[in-house]
Each structure stands twice: as structure tokens, then as C-alpha cells.
Write a protein that holds these residues in place. Structure first.
Motif, short mmCIF file in Angstrom:
data_model
loop_
_atom_site.label_atom_id
_atom_site.label_comp_id
_atom_site.label_asym_id
_atom_site.label_seq_id
_atom_site.Cartn_x
_atom_site.Cartn_y
_atom_site.Cartn_z
N VAL A 90 37.52 -7.84 -52.54
CA VAL A 90 36.85 -8.54 -52.02
C VAL A 90 37.14 -9.98 -51.58
O VAL A 90 38.32 -10.25 -52.20
CB VAL A 90 35.71 -8.96 -53.17
CG1 VAL A 90 34.59 -10.21 -52.55
CG2 VAL A 90 34.89 -7.79 -53.66
N ARG A 91 36.88 -10.17 -50.42
CA ARG A 91 37.50 -11.45 -49.94
C ARG A 91 36.29 -12.37 -49.44
O ARG A 91 35.36 -11.97 -48.75
CB ARG A 91 38.48 -11.18 -48.61
CG ARG A 91 39.12 -12.34 -48.23
CD ARG A 91 40.29 -11.96 -47.03
NE ARG A 91 39.70 -11.44 -45.90
CZ ARG A 91 40.73 -10.87 -45.23
NH1 ARG A 91 41.88 -10.66 -45.33
NH2 ARG A 91 40.16 -10.50 -44.11
N VAL A 92 36.25 -13.65 -49.72
CA VAL A 92 35.18 -14.77 -49.55
C VAL A 92 35.87 -15.90 -49.08
O VAL A 92 36.67 -16.55 -49.50
CB VAL A 92 34.57 -14.87 -50.90
CG1 VAL A 92 33.34 -16.25 -50.45
CG2 VAL A 92 33.72 -13.75 -51.48
N ASP A 93 35.23 -16.22 -47.78
CA ASP A 93 35.86 -17.61 -47.21
C ASP A 93 34.12 -18.02 -46.69
O ASP A 93 33.54 -17.58 -45.84
CB ASP A 93 36.27 -17.10 -45.87
CG ASP A 93 37.08 -18.51 -45.35
OD1 ASP A 93 36.94 -19.49 -45.86
OD2 ASP A 93 37.60 -18.29 -43.87
N ASP A 94 33.93 -19.33 -47.48
CA ASP A 94 32.89 -19.99 -47.16
C ASP A 94 31.76 -19.02 -47.73
O ASP A 94 31.73 -18.70 -48.52
CB ASP A 94 32.60 -20.32 -45.66
CG ASP A 94 31.42 -21.56 -45.54
OD1 ASP A 94 31.18 -21.82 -46.43
OD2 ASP A 94 30.69 -21.54 -44.51
N ASP A 95 30.80 -18.37 -46.70
CA ASP A 95 29.80 -17.65 -47.24
C ASP A 95 30.06 -16.21 -46.69
O ASP A 95 29.15 -15.26 -46.96
CB ASP A 95 28.29 -18.17 -46.81
CG ASP A 95 28.12 -17.97 -45.31
OD1 ASP A 95 29.20 -17.85 -44.51
OD2 ASP A 95 26.85 -18.00 -44.80
N ARG A 96 31.13 -16.10 -46.17
CA ARG A 96 31.27 -14.55 -45.48
C ARG A 96 32.15 -13.84 -46.69
O ARG A 96 32.96 -14.37 -47.30
CB ARG A 96 32.26 -14.70 -44.21
CG ARG A 96 32.34 -13.43 -43.64
CD ARG A 96 33.20 -13.45 -42.55
NE ARG A 96 33.55 -12.06 -41.83
CZ ARG A 96 34.50 -11.59 -41.45
NH1 ARG A 96 35.81 -12.20 -41.58
NH2 ARG A 96 34.74 -10.55 -40.61
N VAL A 97 31.46 -12.58 -47.09
CA VAL A 97 31.91 -11.67 -47.77
C VAL A 97 32.37 -10.58 -46.91
O VAL A 97 31.67 -9.90 -46.45
CB VAL A 97 30.82 -11.19 -48.87
CG1 VAL A 97 31.60 -10.06 -49.90
CG2 VAL A 97 30.28 -12.53 -49.75
N PRO A 107 22.33 -18.66 -50.67
CA PRO A 107 22.83 -20.02 -51.14
C PRO A 107 22.86 -19.84 -52.61
O PRO A 107 23.71 -20.77 -52.93
CB PRO A 107 21.63 -20.88 -50.68
CG PRO A 107 21.24 -20.13 -49.41
CD PRO A 107 21.05 -18.81 -49.78
N GLU A 108 22.29 -19.15 -53.24
CA GLU A 108 22.29 -19.41 -54.94
C GLU A 108 23.40 -18.49 -55.81
O GLU A 108 23.92 -18.71 -56.67
CB GLU A 108 21.04 -18.75 -55.40
CG GLU A 108 20.74 -17.49 -55.47
CD GLU A 108 19.87 -17.24 -54.08
OE1 GLU A 108 19.19 -16.28 -54.08
OE2 GLU A 108 20.07 -17.99 -53.22
N PHE A 109 24.17 -17.91 -54.64
CA PHE A 109 25.49 -17.16 -55.21
C PHE A 109 26.78 -17.60 -54.57
O PHE A 109 26.81 -18.41 -53.64
CB PHE A 109 25.45 -15.68 -54.91
CG PHE A 109 24.24 -15.04 -55.61
CD1 PHE A 109 24.03 -15.03 -56.80
CD2 PHE A 109 23.20 -14.54 -54.89
CE1 PHE A 109 23.05 -14.31 -57.63
CE2 PHE A 109 21.90 -13.76 -55.30
CZ PHE A 109 22.04 -13.86 -56.65
N ASP A 110 28.09 -17.38 -55.33
CA ASP A 110 29.18 -17.90 -54.98
C ASP A 110 30.34 -16.56 -54.96
O ASP A 110 29.86 -15.49 -54.99
CB ASP A 110 29.61 -19.06 -56.03
CG ASP A 110 29.71 -18.52 -57.53
OD1 ASP A 110 29.63 -17.39 -57.61
OD2 ASP A 110 29.73 -19.38 -58.30
N ALA A 111 31.51 -17.10 -54.73
CA ALA A 111 32.73 -15.87 -54.58
C ALA A 111 32.72 -15.03 -56.04
O ALA A 111 33.01 -13.79 -55.78
CB ALA A 111 33.80 -16.61 -54.26
#
Length: 489
Positions: free
Chosen positions: A310-317, A399-403
Motif C-alpha cells: 500500500v502506498r499513500v500520498d496525501d489522500d491517494r491510496v 476525510p475520517e481515515f488516514d494512511a
């Protein structure tokens, strides 16, 4: 050289020094040091437009390590610099509702996380009490949006998923097996091969009236010692893996499973130091997720994984499921023939379709409805000896979730478990011959800026007390041939 200072979200003051260094041989001292000193190298030696570029990042002698076993987590200082941060970490964790017990010592903190209440919605899956509840607090403690490299680096073991999935344990676990090892470094070497620049980044911390300034960065040194021989060569006897395939075929016929990925493990004495194995792999098998890790306690991980976890950058998964594999040809014409055979294989197409469907479902738990999409379908990736078909899938975090929610929503990748995922993981637990340890988990970075970059722990060499082990799995479907699948693994 540039020097600046910033304050994290929870009040830790950080002094940051960034120094340009020559690109040539910038990372080699880290590689050499990892035979005897704790630390990590993450390296990408594979290019793919829009997906992978070539870079290295590594460190030795980190001040802090996090180690998880089951629902227990230990935060330990590895030198005098780590002692500066321990009180702030203890205060942050002390206020966490998920923590059941917390014991403070001079050089460490030990906590246990309470078990989740029975039943939860799939959307709340990643927010259940687990060791990641504590990790989320630490990421928040050190968070700063303008720090792209500082974070927690390390390895995530397969058994971490048992904190969320209702798997009935059957296999015995070694007493010294660890489910997670993460380091917090205070000096990093970063090499960007595309831009041909390298830098050394140093960090000092101030917290609670204490400072790391002037304290030595050194850690302990333990030379690598290889084993002379092994007790056994594999955890399966000839024919046993084929027998597992036959059992899986019956499960497919009943409708219990659609796909499952059991494996078998091989052992060999490892007189060569881990750095030598890493250099061989880097030369012979370039990969987007190469790694060399000294995890302490005479344990190392060496690998060249082709698959993003999994890669996350800002809100992109992002994820890149791999399924469909064939050997390279003898020459370019042979490669072309093999690619044609792979792309026209209905079995390989079915495998990848199944993997991507499950992956999209994983994202649907934490992504904005309608944002999950396949942006690359059955793309060809060429490696030293193998050709893979790969899908590229993305989604946008709600918005309520993170990496960390994205990371946990995918635990673990369908490409090393199966579908339905929980049933496949139970089949693996019931029919494999040994626990997976790090295999099928992940390696990489949880960034303090909210980012995440992890690779699937696929085909790793785990070295423990001088013995190397490697696990190989095969993706099974209802029409899998038992003998052919055993030969593949």
C-alpha cells in the motif's frame, strides 16, 4: 548544508540538518554497517513510468525500536538519544483508551492493548484496538506536514492480521517470533538516482526539557555469525504440497474458497553476511522494493519484492496486485512469445481479476465512494527471470481515515492469501507446516507527514541465527494441477 527547526503537532521540537553528499557510494557504508549494527536500507532499483523510480534510503544506530508480539508492544531505547524521547512517548501512550496496561522502566515502555469488543462494521475494522492504536498515537506525536522522510521504518509480520481477522490459531509460534519491528531513526542517507542527488539528513529532538544535542548517535555492534549446517531442508516432504493442493480443490468444489495461496519454506545454512546477499539480489534481480534489515536478536531480512503493498500520498491510496507469472525467454523474441502466452492464459487472467476485485473491496472500506478505480490493467512488468501481469488500483481516502487505515484495510494482500480472504487465511493456518513470520506481511515506512510507502514481503530471505529461510507460494484455483503447483513452488 541547510539547518532549520520545526515543532511537531504535539510539541516536540526538531532540529533538522540537510547536507548534500556525493551520489557515488553514498549508500554503501550503510549496507556494510548493517551486518553488525541495527538499522534498515530500503532500495528501489526498478523503473516503471508513473509507478516506480530508483532511490535508496537507509540508516544505522536508530535511537528507538518498537517491537510487537501479539497484543503486546515494547518501546525500547537503543542509545542515550532515545532516552530523551521516552518520557514524551510514555505520556502520549498513557492517555490512550486502547491501552490495557502500561509499564514504564528506565529504558523501555511495555504495554498491552485490550481486545476489541465483539462485532464491528467493516468500515470500523481498522479502528479496532490493536498495536496500531499505539502506533497511530506516535505518528500523531511526531507529525509534521513538511517532513517527507522522518518516520517509522521496519517490518510488519503476517500475524498482525490476527488482531482483526477471526482466525483460529493452529500452528505453533516460536517463542522469539516478533510480529512487528519498527525503528525511529535520527540520521538518514537518501539517494535519488533519477535526479542524481544524495543527502544526509540529521535530526535532534527536544522534549520535556531534555535534548539529544551533544549525545552520541552510536549503538551496539554485534558481528554476523553464519550457521555451519541446518537441521532440515524444508518444512514439506516431497508430495506434501501437492496433497495440500488436492485439499484446496475440494474446498473450491464446495464453494468454501475461490482462491488460496499456500506456501512451503526452505532452509539453508548462510555463511555469507546479509549485505553480500543483498548486493547479489540488487545486481541479479532489480526490484521496486529491495530491502536489507538488521532487526536485532540475530535476525535479518533481505529481499527484492516486485509488489507494492500500500502506498499513500496525501489522500491517494495505491496498490499494484500481481498475479500471472511466467519465466523470461532466452532472448527478446523469447520474451515476446512468453508475454503472448501469459496474456492469452485464461487461468492467469482469472487469478489477477480475482485479486483486483478483492483489492477494490478492501479500498471500499476507507475510500470515497466512486473513487476506487483500476488505472492499469494486466500491465507487463519485466524482471530478471520472470514476467508478471500487474493491475494498478487507486482510491481516495475519506476525510475520517488516514494512511494507517489504508494499510490495515488491505491486511493482508489477496495475492498471498486468497479469496474470500478470511477463509483463505484460515485454510493457510490449517494446512501450512510452519508460521509465516514476516512472509506475506510488509516492509517500508510510516511517514510522520501522513504518507505511507510499503512493499509486500514477497520472496524474502529471513536469516535467523545464521540460517536462511525462504517461503514460496502458488496461487491455487479450482483447476490447479497439484503436481505442477508443487513444482512451481
Amino acid at each position: 548544508m541547510t539547518t532549520d527547526r520545526y515543532t511537531t503537532r504535539r510539541g516536540i521540537h526538531v532540529h533538522r540538518t540537510v547536507e548534500a553528499i556525493p551520489v557515488k557510494d553514498a549508500i554503501e557504508p550503510v549496507i556494510d554497517a548493517l551486518d553488525s549494527r541495527r538499522g534498515i536500507l530500503l532500495a528501489s532499483s526498478y523503473e516503471y513510468p508513473g509507478r516506480y523510480t530508483r532511490w535508496d534510503m537507509g540508516f544505522v544506530d536508530p535511537p528507538l525500536v518498537l517491537v510487537a508480539r501479539g497484543r503486546g508492544l515494547r518501546v525500547e531505547t537503543l542509545n542515550a538519544r532515545g532516552a530523551v524521547l521516552l518520557p514524551a512517548i510514555a505520556d502520549a501512550l498513557g492517555g490512550l483508551d486502547a491501552v490495557e496496561t502500561l509499564d514504564r522502566a528506565e529504558r523501555s515502555l511495555t504495554l498491552t492493548v485490550r481486545r476489541p469488543a465483539a462485532g464491528f462494521t467493516e468500515e470500523a475494522r481498522s479502528r479496532q484496538p490493536s498495536v496500531f492504536s499505539a502506533i497511530r498515537v506516535l505518528v500523531d506525536l511526531f507529525h509534521h506536514g513538511d517532513e517527507p522522510h522522518l518516520g517509522l521504518y521496519g517490518a510488519f509480520g503476517y500475524d498482525l492480521a490476527f488482531q482483526f481477522e477471526p482466525i483460529r490459531p493452529r500452528l505453533p509460534r516460536p517463542a522469539d517470533q516478533r510480529d512487528l519491528v519498527l525503528y525511529l531513526p535520527d540520521e538518514l542517507v537518501i539517494v535519488d538516482h533519477r535526479r542524481e542527488v544524495a543527502q544526509r539528513r540529521r535530526y535532534d529532538f527536544e522534549a520535556g526539557g531534555l535534548t539529544t544535542v551533544g549525545r552520541p548517535r552510536a549503538g551496539s555492534t554485534t558481528p554476523y555469525v553464519g550457521a555451519a549446517e541446518v537441521v532440515r531442508r524444508a518444512d514439506h516432504e516431497p508430495g506434501e504440497y501437492a496433497a495440500v493442493v488436492r485439499v484446496a480443490r475440494e474446498a473450491f468444489k464446495r464453494g468454501d474458497l475461490f482462491e488460496v495461496v499456500p506456501g512451503q519454506t526452505f532452509f539453508e545454512a548462510c555463511p555469507s553476511p546479509p549485505s553480500e546477499l543483498f548486493l547479489r539480489l540488487r545486481e541479479r534481480n532489480p526490484a521496486p522494493y529491495g530491502f536489507l534489515m538488521n532487526l536485532g536478536d540475530a535476525e535479518y531480512l533481505v529481499g527484492a519484492s516486485p509488489e507494492m503493498y500500500v502506498r499513500v500520498d496525501d489522500d491517494r491510496v495505491e496498490t499494484c496486485p500481481i498475479s500471472g507469472t511466467i519465466a523470461r525467454g532466452r532472448d527478446p523474441m523469447g520474451d515476446a512469445a512468453q508475454i503472448l502466452a501469459l496474456l492469452t492464459s485464461s487461468k492467469d487472467e482469472s487469478e489477477l481479476t480475482m485479486c483486483t476485485d478483492v483489492d477494490r473491496n478492501d479500498k471500499s472500506r476507507i475510500c470515497v465512494p466512486g473513487s476506487v478505480r483500476v488505472i492499469g490493467r494486466r500491465q507487463i512488468e519485466m524482471y530478471a527471470r520472470l514476467i508478471h501481469t500487474v493491475d494498478h488500483v487507486e482510491g481516495r481516502l475519506r476525510p475520517e481515515f488516514d494512511a494507517l487505515d489504508a494499510f490495515l484495510a488491505h491486511a493482508w494482500a489477496v495475492t498471498v492469501t486468497g479469496a474470500p480472504k478470511a477463509w483463505a487465511m484460515q485454510f493457510i493456518e490449517d494446512h501450512e507446516r510452519s508460521s509465516r513470520a514476516w512472509y506475506g506481511g510488509a516492509v517500508g515506512l510510516i511517514g510522520f507527514d501522513g504518507s505511507l510507502n510499503t512493499g509486500l514481503t514477497l520472496r524474502p530471505i529471513r536469516i535467523k541465527n545464521g540460517t536462511a529461510e525462504i517461503r514460496a507460494g502458488a496461487t491455487l484455483l479450482y483447476d490447479s494441477d497439484p503436481d505442477a503447483e508443487e513444482e512451481e513452488t
